[in-house]
Design a protein around this motif. Structure first.
Motif, short mmCIF file in Angstrom:
data_model
loop_
_atom_site.label_atom_id
_atom_site.label_comp_id
_atom_site.label_asym_id
_atom_site.label_seq_id
_atom_site.Cartn_x
_atom_site.Cartn_y
_atom_site.Cartn_z
N GLU A 1 65.88 -42.70 29.37
CA GLU A 1 65.69 -44.37 29.36
C GLU A 1 66.13 -44.52 30.34
O GLU A 1 66.83 -45.73 31.19
CB GLU A 1 65.78 -44.74 27.77
CG GLU A 1 64.98 -44.72 27.12
CD GLU A 1 65.15 -45.61 25.65
OE1 GLU A 1 66.31 -46.46 25.67
OE2 GLU A 1 64.36 -45.52 24.66
N ARG B 1 61.01 -41.81 30.77
CA ARG B 1 60.49 -42.39 30.27
C ARG B 1 58.74 -42.50 29.71
O ARG B 1 58.65 -41.63 30.22
CB ARG B 1 60.77 -43.94 31.43
CG ARG B 1 61.73 -44.11 31.05
CD ARG B 1 61.68 -46.05 31.82
NE ARG B 1 63.14 -45.82 31.81
CZ ARG B 1 63.51 -46.88 32.49
NH1 ARG B 1 62.48 -47.30 33.88
NH2 ARG B 1 65.02 -47.13 33.10
N GLU C 1 56.47 -47.42 28.61
CA GLU C 1 57.98 -47.77 28.47
C GLU C 1 58.56 -48.17 29.65
O GLU C 1 58.63 -47.49 31.02
CB GLU C 1 58.94 -46.71 28.63
CG GLU C 1 59.35 -46.38 27.04
CD GLU C 1 60.33 -45.97 26.14
OE1 GLU C 1 61.12 -45.52 25.58
OE2 GLU C 1 60.14 -44.59 27.36
#
Length: 174
Positions: free
Chosen positions: A89, A129, A133
């Motif tokens: 992330e 990711r 996302e």
């Protein structure tokens, strides 16, 4: 418990309905939602900046500013999940990890422990990711994140707890 029935299941959530005997002796119904356990990470750099993620959250139908978080995959430890989520992330790796706590998000009906980590000694790495996302990485002074947690600008419970626990950790003498 008198009986328990699984009423819904997908890869992330199970919902069961239990028939229970109350202290009075009467029977009642209780619903329990079991979510995949998760890990949350507050990355803190040497300049006192933290990295948070802003992402649309379907359940509340709005963008939410949160610490880096995600589910723990089968066979993964909470720390391994935290490391993976930080890479995926935020595109960050950390040399130092400190587990600050674990919390239950909503003890009345939800079973889903969330493990809270502070990550330091940060370095950049490629994002990894998941498909779909869309995350905006937000860098800000640690003090601003504390203010947002206290003022309601950050509403995700695990994020608020992790930010405030990390803040308190730095306020206490060694």
């Amino acid at each position: 418990m008198c009986s328990s029935d699984l009423v819904y299941r997908n890869p992330w959530i199970r919902v069961r309905e239990d028939v229970v005997r109350k202290p009075s002796g009467a029977e009642g119904v209780f619903g329990v939602v079991t979510l995949k356990p998760g890990s949350s990470v507050l990355p803190l750099d040497a300049d006192g900046q933290v990295y948070l993620a802003r992402e649309f959250k379907y359940g509340v139908q709005r963008a939410s500013l949160e610490v880096i978080s995600g589910g723990i995959d089968e066979g993964e430890t909470p720390l391994e999940a935290a490391r993976r989520e930080l890479r995926e992330e935020a595109g960050l790796e950390a040399a130092e990890w400190e587990e600050l706590a674990w919390v239950d998000p909503f003890t009345t009906v939800v079973e889903s422990p969330n493990y809270l980590f502070l990550a330091r000694g940060l370095s950049a790495c490629p994002h990894q990711r998941d498909d779909g996302e869309v995350i905006e990485l937000v860098k800000m002074p640690f003090e601003r994140a504390v203010e947002l947690a206290m003022e309601g600008g950050i509403t995700h419970a695990g994020s608020c707890i992790l930010i405030l626990k990390a803040w308190r950790r730095f306020l206490q003498p060694a």
